[in-house]
Scaffold this motif. Structure first.
Motif, PDB file in Angstrom:
ATOM      1  N   UNK A 132      21.376 -10.260   0.015  1.00 34.05           N
ATOM      2  CA  UNK A 132      20.565  -9.042   0.057  1.00 34.05           C
ATOM      3  C   UNK A 132      19.618  -9.036   1.246  1.00 34.05           C
ATOM      4  N   UNK A 133      18.601  -8.215   1.159  1.00 30.98           N
ATOM      5  CA  UNK A 133      17.593  -8.088   2.210  1.00 30.98           C
ATOM      6  C   UNK A 133      16.292  -8.722   1.721  1.00 30.98           C
ATOM      7  N   UNK A 134      15.567  -9.419   2.587  1.00 34.84           N
ATOM      8  CA  UNK A 134      14.253  -9.942   2.187  1.00 34.84           C
ATOM      9  C   UNK A 134      13.303  -8.798   1.803  1.00 34.84           C
ATOM     10  N   UNK A 135      12.416  -9.070   0.874  1.00 33.41           N
ATOM     11  CA  UNK A 135      11.400  -8.088   0.477  1.00 33.41           C
ATOM     12  C   UNK A 135      10.020  -8.639   0.815  1.00 33.41           C
ATOM     13  N   UNK A 136       9.022  -7.732   0.875  1.00 33.99           N
ATOM     14  CA  UNK A 136       7.685  -8.154   1.273  1.00 33.99           C
ATOM     15  C   UNK A 136       6.617  -7.371   0.536  1.00 33.99           C
ATOM     16  N   UNK A 137       5.445  -7.966   0.510  1.00 34.55           N
ATOM     17  CA  UNK A 137       4.219  -7.336   0.019  1.00 34.55           C
ATOM     18  C   UNK A 137       3.089  -7.732   0.964  1.00 34.55           C
ATOM     19  N   UNK A 138       2.187  -6.814   1.230  1.00 36.21           N
ATOM     20  CA  UNK A 138       0.991  -7.124   2.012  1.00 36.21           C
ATOM     21  C   UNK A 138      -0.146  -7.404   1.035  1.00 36.21           C
ATOM     22  N   UNK A 139      -0.811  -8.521   1.229  1.00 31.33           N
ATOM     23  CA  UNK A 139      -1.912  -8.938   0.364  1.00 31.33           C
ATOM     24  C   UNK A 139      -3.217  -8.955   1.160  1.00 31.33           C
ATOM     25  N   UNK A 140      -4.303  -8.620   0.500  1.00 35.27           N
ATOM     26  CA  UNK A 140      -5.656  -8.708   1.070  1.00 35.27           C
ATOM     27  C   UNK A 140      -5.852  -7.829   2.312  1.00 35.27           C
ATOM     28  N   UNK A 141      -5.353  -6.605   2.276  1.00 33.75           N
ATOM     29  CA  UNK A 141      -5.564  -5.689   3.400  1.00 33.75           C
ATOM     30  C   UNK A 141      -6.716  -4.737   3.079  1.00 33.75           C
ATOM     31  N   UNK A 142      -7.299  -4.156   4.118  1.00 32.33           N
ATOM     32  CA  UNK A 142      -8.460  -3.283   3.955  1.00 32.33           C
ATOM     33  C   UNK A 142      -8.033  -1.818   3.942  1.00 32.33           C
ATOM     34  N   UNK A 143      -8.500  -1.071   2.958  1.00 32.98           N
ATOM     35  CA  UNK A 143      -8.144   0.347   2.820  1.00 32.98           C
ATOM     36  C   UNK A 143      -9.274   1.284   3.254  1.00 32.98           C
ATOM     37  N   UNK A 144     -10.323   0.756   3.851  1.00 34.74           N
ATOM     38  CA  UNK A 144     -11.482   1.591   4.191  1.00 34.74           C
ATOM     39  C   UNK A 144     -11.986   1.270   5.596  1.00 34.74           C
ATOM     40  N   UNK A 145     -12.440   2.317   6.292  1.00 34.64           N
ATOM     41  CA  UNK A 145     -12.968   2.113   7.639  1.00 34.64           C
ATOM     42  C   UNK A 145     -14.083   3.104   7.949  1.00 34.64           C
ATOM     43  N   UNK A 146     -15.003   2.657   8.778  1.00 35.46           N
ATOM     44  CA  UNK A 146     -15.955   3.584   9.375  1.00 35.46           C
ATOM     45  C   UNK A 146     -15.205   4.313  10.488  1.00 35.46           C
ATOM     46  N   UNK A 147     -15.644   5.523  10.839  1.00 34.15           N
ATOM     47  CA  UNK A 147     -14.929   6.280  11.864  1.00 34.15           C
ATOM     48  C   UNK A 147     -15.161   5.705  13.250  1.00 34.15           C
ATOM     49  N   UNK A 200     -17.272   2.560  15.798  1.00 39.51           N
ATOM     50  CA  UNK A 200     -17.955   1.271  15.884  1.00 39.51           C
ATOM     51  C   UNK A 200     -17.268   0.207  15.064  1.00 39.51           C
ATOM     52  N   UNK A 201     -17.875  -0.968  15.025  1.00 37.06           N
ATOM     53  CA  UNK A 201     -17.302  -2.050  14.217  1.00 37.06           C
ATOM     54  C   UNK A 201     -17.210  -1.610  12.761  1.00 37.06           C
ATOM     55  N   UNK A 202     -16.114  -1.947  12.115  1.00 38.12           N
ATOM     56  CA  UNK A 202     -15.926  -1.511  10.734  1.00 38.12           C
ATOM     57  C   UNK A 202     -16.801  -2.317   9.789  1.00 38.12           C
ATOM     58  N   UNK A 203     -17.681  -1.620   9.084  1.00 38.65           N
ATOM     59  CA  UNK A 203     -18.551  -2.263   8.101  1.00 38.65           C
ATOM     60  C   UNK A 203     -18.143  -1.904   6.682  1.00 38.65           C
ATOM     61  N   UNK A 204     -17.108  -1.069   6.531  1.00 34.12           N
ATOM     62  CA  UNK A 204     -16.633  -0.652   5.210  1.00 34.12           C
ATOM     63  C   UNK A 204     -15.485  -1.556   4.773  1.00 34.12           C
ATOM     64  N   UNK A 205     -15.400  -1.789   3.472  1.00 33.99           N
ATOM     65  CA  UNK A 205     -14.331  -2.672   3.017  1.00 33.99           C
ATOM     66  C   UNK A 205     -13.990  -2.421   1.556  1.00 33.99           C
ATOM     67  N   UNK A 206     -12.718  -2.128   1.320  1.00 35.27           N
ATOM     68  CA  UNK A 206     -12.132  -2.164  -0.018  1.00 35.27           C
ATOM     69  C   UNK A 206     -10.815  -2.913   0.149  1.00 35.27           C
ATOM     70  N   UNK A 207     -10.765  -4.125  -0.353  1.00 37.53           N
ATOM     71  CA  UNK A 207      -9.589  -4.978  -0.184  1.00 37.53           C
ATOM     72  C   UNK A 207      -8.581  -4.686  -1.301  1.00 37.53           C
ATOM     73  N   UNK A 208      -7.313  -4.600  -0.908  1.00 40.78           N
ATOM     74  CA  UNK A 208      -6.246  -4.313  -1.866  1.00 40.78           C
ATOM     75  C   UNK A 208      -5.044  -5.200  -1.575  1.00 40.78           C
ATOM     76  N   UNK A 209      -4.124  -5.232  -2.525  1.00 42.77           N
ATOM     77  CA  UNK A 209      -2.841  -5.909  -2.358  1.00 42.77           C
ATOM     78  C   UNK A 209      -1.767  -5.007  -2.944  1.00 42.77           C
ATOM     79  N   UNK A 210      -0.631  -4.948  -2.283  1.00 49.72           N
ATOM     80  CA  UNK A 210       0.465  -4.110  -2.756  1.00 49.72           C
ATOM     81  C   UNK A 210       0.961  -4.610  -4.107  1.00 49.72           C
ATOM     82  N   UNK A 211       1.206  -3.692  -5.023  1.00 40.89           N
ATOM     83  CA  UNK A 211       1.766  -4.082  -6.316  1.00 40.89           C
ATOM     84  C   UNK A 211       3.298  -4.018  -6.283  1.00 40.89           C
TER      85      UNK A 211
END
Length: 194
Positions: free
Chosen positions: A95-110, A112-123
């Protein structure tokens, strides 16, 4: 006013309502959340994908009745590319390998340096794309930083290998980072692992 210098902020594809922004301070406080930031653009699967893009640049007013303000937009997200070649002697890839991204950030300031953070992982899992000599995944995260390897962004990849009639699932965790800067992902940067 002619010959007056201005600093111009440009935004494309913002999901947030910007109608209440009345000052630079208001703009710098704006945050965008995109729980699907990890999803790559695909002509058959995610064709409406738009990325938040921002720019800021200087502009001097001239005498011309029509003026163009140069604006070099950059992606607010970091792009992550993982290329995988599988060549294990006496094993067959099933078959084909499968993947999930873990510990990625779903939030950003528009801006400057990003000070916003909501960490998520693909289910759910996604299938890696077949390339001429292996497999590839392309995904995204907003800029983020972390304190330890356990909370670092990573791709979890599952490969099914068969040997002597027996199929076994193998799992690999591939860290997503710049080897020189081990504790952060930056905006508009491409992180590639081969």
């Amino acid at each position: 006013q002619e010959n007056k210098d201005y600093f111009v902020y440009s935004i494309a594809n913002a999901k947030e309502d910007l109608t209440q922004v009345n000052s630079l301070a208001d703009l710098k406080k704006k945050v965008q959340t995109d729980k699907d930031i990890w999803k790559p653009y695909s002509s058959n699967k995610n064709e409406t994908k738009n990325f938040l893009m921002t720019a800021n640049s200087g502009w001097t007013v001239s005498k011309e009745p029509i003026q163009t303000i140069e604006s070099n937009l950059t992606r607010a997200a970091a792009k992550i590319v993982i290329n995988l070649k599988i060549n294990v002697e006496r094993y067959e890839v099933i078959g084909e390998p499968t993947w999930q991204l873990l510990n990625y950030n779903t939030q950003t300031t528009l801006f400057g340096p990003n000070t916003a953070k909501i960490i998520a992982s693909m289910s759910e899992t996604e299938t890696m794309a077949k390339t001429t000599d292996g497999y590839q995944l392309v995904t995204y995260s907003y800029a983020t930083s972390w304190d330890n390897n356990a909370s670092a962004p990573q791709a979890k990849i599952k490969v099914m290998l068969k040997k002597d009639g027996e199929t076994v699932d193998y799992y690999y965790s591939i860290p997503v980072r710049d080897p020189k800067e081990t504790k952060s992902l930056e905006r508009n940067y491409v992180y590639t692992a081969n």
